[in-house]
Write a protein that holds these residues in place. Structure first.
Motif, mmCIF file in Angstrom:
data_model
loop_
_atom_site.group_PDB
_atom_site.id
_atom_site.type_symbol
_atom_site.label_atom_id
_atom_site.label_comp_id
_atom_site.label_asym_id
_atom_site.label_seq_id
_atom_site.Cartn_x
_atom_site.Cartn_y
_atom_site.Cartn_z
ATOM 1 N N LEU A 123 8.169 -14.871 -32.859
ATOM 2 C CA LEU A 123 7.690 -13.599 -33.578
ATOM 3 C C LEU A 123 6.676 -14.299 -34.406
ATOM 4 C CD1 LEU A 123 10.692 -11.250 -33.943
ATOM 5 C CD2 LEU A 123 8.914 -11.311 -32.054
ATOM 6 N N ASP A 124 5.282 -13.869 -34.457
ATOM 7 C CA ASP A 124 4.514 -14.390 -35.709
ATOM 8 C C ASP A 124 4.814 -13.359 -36.785
ATOM 9 O OD1 ASP A 124 3.143 -11.883 -35.086
ATOM 10 O OD2 ASP A 124 1.398 -12.957 -34.142
ATOM 11 N N ALA A 125 4.079 -13.805 -37.870
ATOM 12 C CA ALA A 125 4.186 -12.954 -39.056
ATOM 13 C C ALA A 125 3.903 -11.606 -38.854
ATOM 14 C CB ALA A 125 3.354 -13.597 -40.315
ATOM 15 N N LEU A 126 2.851 -11.207 -38.340
ATOM 16 C CA LEU A 126 2.383 -9.943 -38.007
ATOM 17 C C LEU A 126 3.525 -9.182 -37.346
ATOM 18 C CD1 LEU A 126 0.655 -7.386 -38.382
ATOM 19 C CD2 LEU A 126 -0.551 -8.045 -36.206
ATOM 20 N N LYS A 147 6.479 -8.473 -39.728
ATOM 21 C CA LYS A 147 6.120 -7.554 -40.681
ATOM 22 C C LYS A 147 6.189 -6.128 -40.101
ATOM 23 C CE LYS A 147 3.126 -6.344 -44.734
ATOM 24 N NZ LYS A 147 2.108 -6.794 -45.436
ATOM 25 N N ILE A 148 5.867 -5.752 -38.894
ATOM 26 C CA ILE A 148 5.760 -4.573 -38.120
ATOM 27 C C ILE A 148 7.322 -4.366 -38.016
ATOM 28 C CG2 ILE A 148 5.393 -3.534 -36.136
ATOM 29 C CD1 ILE A 148 2.845 -5.049 -35.682
ATOM 30 N N LEU A 149 8.028 -5.276 -37.580
ATOM 31 C CA LEU A 149 9.542 -4.788 -37.297
ATOM 32 C C LEU A 149 10.317 -4.552 -38.604
ATOM 33 C CD1 LEU A 149 10.276 -7.901 -34.486
ATOM 34 C CD2 LEU A 149 10.195 -5.146 -34.372
ATOM 35 N N GLY A 150 9.800 -5.425 -39.544
ATOM 36 C CA GLY A 150 10.554 -4.830 -40.925
ATOM 37 C C GLY A 150 10.092 -3.545 -41.541
ATOM 38 N N PRO A 174 18.198 -8.793 -40.045
ATOM 39 C CA PRO A 174 17.034 -9.098 -40.557
ATOM 40 C C PRO A 174 16.233 -9.721 -39.626
ATOM 41 C CG PRO A 174 18.845 -10.462 -41.178
ATOM 42 C CD PRO A 174 19.523 -9.670 -40.448
ATOM 43 N N ILE A 175 14.888 -9.643 -39.906
ATOM 44 C CA ILE A 175 13.787 -10.311 -39.167
ATOM 45 C C ILE A 175 13.359 -11.584 -40.192
ATOM 46 C CG2 ILE A 175 11.578 -9.899 -38.242
ATOM 47 C CD1 ILE A 175 13.564 -7.983 -37.412
ATOM 48 N N ILE A 176 13.758 -12.616 -39.430
ATOM 49 C CA ILE A 176 13.454 -13.956 -39.918
ATOM 50 C C ILE A 176 12.753 -14.866 -38.870
ATOM 51 C CG2 ILE A 176 15.391 -13.875 -41.722
ATOM 52 C CD1 ILE A 176 16.902 -15.860 -39.740
ATOM 53 N N ASP A 177 12.014 -15.819 -39.385
ATOM 54 C CA ASP A 177 11.254 -16.886 -38.540
ATOM 55 C C ASP A 177 12.452 -18.000 -38.380
ATOM 56 O OD1 ASP A 177 9.257 -18.076 -37.212
ATOM 57 O OD2 ASP A 177 8.306 -18.899 -38.890
ATOM 58 N N ILE A 178 12.604 -17.973 -37.125
ATOM 59 C CA ILE A 178 13.707 -18.988 -36.588
ATOM 60 C C ILE A 178 12.686 -20.282 -36.230
ATOM 61 C CG2 ILE A 178 15.581 -19.695 -35.084
ATOM 62 C CD1 ILE A 178 16.220 -16.879 -34.848
ATOM 63 N N PRO A 179 13.039 -21.353 -37.064
ATOM 64 C CA PRO A 179 12.334 -22.642 -36.806
ATOM 65 C C PRO A 179 12.427 -22.959 -35.483
ATOM 66 C CG PRO A 179 13.370 -22.875 -38.639
ATOM 67 C CD PRO A 179 14.011 -21.773 -38.205
ATOM 68 N N GLU A 180 11.402 -23.412 -34.633
ATOM 69 C CA GLU A 180 11.587 -23.900 -33.143
ATOM 70 C C GLU A 180 12.504 -24.811 -32.925
ATOM 71 O OE1 GLU A 180 9.932 -22.434 -30.637
ATOM 72 O OE2 GLU A 180 9.032 -21.032 -31.941
#
Length: 166
Positions: A6-9, A12-15, A150-156
């Protein structure tokens, strides 16, 4: 299970929509500084890949007369009957969740009942005939935390390591 980047946009939308599913797309677009069409496209993409699983109104069980919430661990006489038992559980409206779990239980379910007497009737009249050797019931007094993940960025590299482990 596939992990979707998931990219930043997207995050943000999901949040925003997790906080308020009724937020107008144009308000989401303004908050994200993109067009309304872009939000529609992203929501459609997130739905198509299974990140979003619909939308619904949440009914407060207590406000409509269900005062007892219970979790029941089920032990089946014959664990090979899993699929048949699940189909029968789907026909019991008070059963709102069913999980296959690790540990001692074959299945773990969540039930809403009008009161303790109704809970007893559900267990005795609806669950026991499913082929249980026994069950264990835990009554919940109150859910003190009930939220979206929570919507977080999981490192690859983390998601790749997890995929290797599976």
């Amino acid at each position: 299970m596939a992990h979707h980047h998931l990219d930043a946009l997207d995050r943000k939308i999901l949040g925003l929509i997790a906080e308020d599913a009724r937020i107008p797309f144009l308000e989401v677009a303004r908050a994200c500084n993109v067009s309304g069409a872009a939000i529609h496209q992203r929501i459609q993409k997130l739905s198509n890949i299974g990140v979003l699983k619909g939308s619904q109104f949440i009914i407060d069980p207590e406000k409509v007369g269900y005062e007892t919430c219970a979790y029941v661990g089920l032990y089946l006489k014959d664990p090979e009957d899993f699929d048949d038992v699940v189909e029968k559980l789907k026909r019991i409206p008070e059963v709102v969740e069913c999980h296959y779990t690790t540990g001692g239980y074959d299945m773990f379910i969540k039930i809403y009942a009008i009161n303790n007497h109704h809970l007893l009737n559900i267990i005795h009249d609806k669950l026991q005939p499913l082929g249980l050797s026994r069950s264990e019931t835990i009554v919940s007094f109150n859910a003190v935390i009930n939220r979206q993940i929570p919507i977080i960025d999981i490192p690859e590299e983390d998601s790749a390591e997890k995929a290797d482990e599976e």
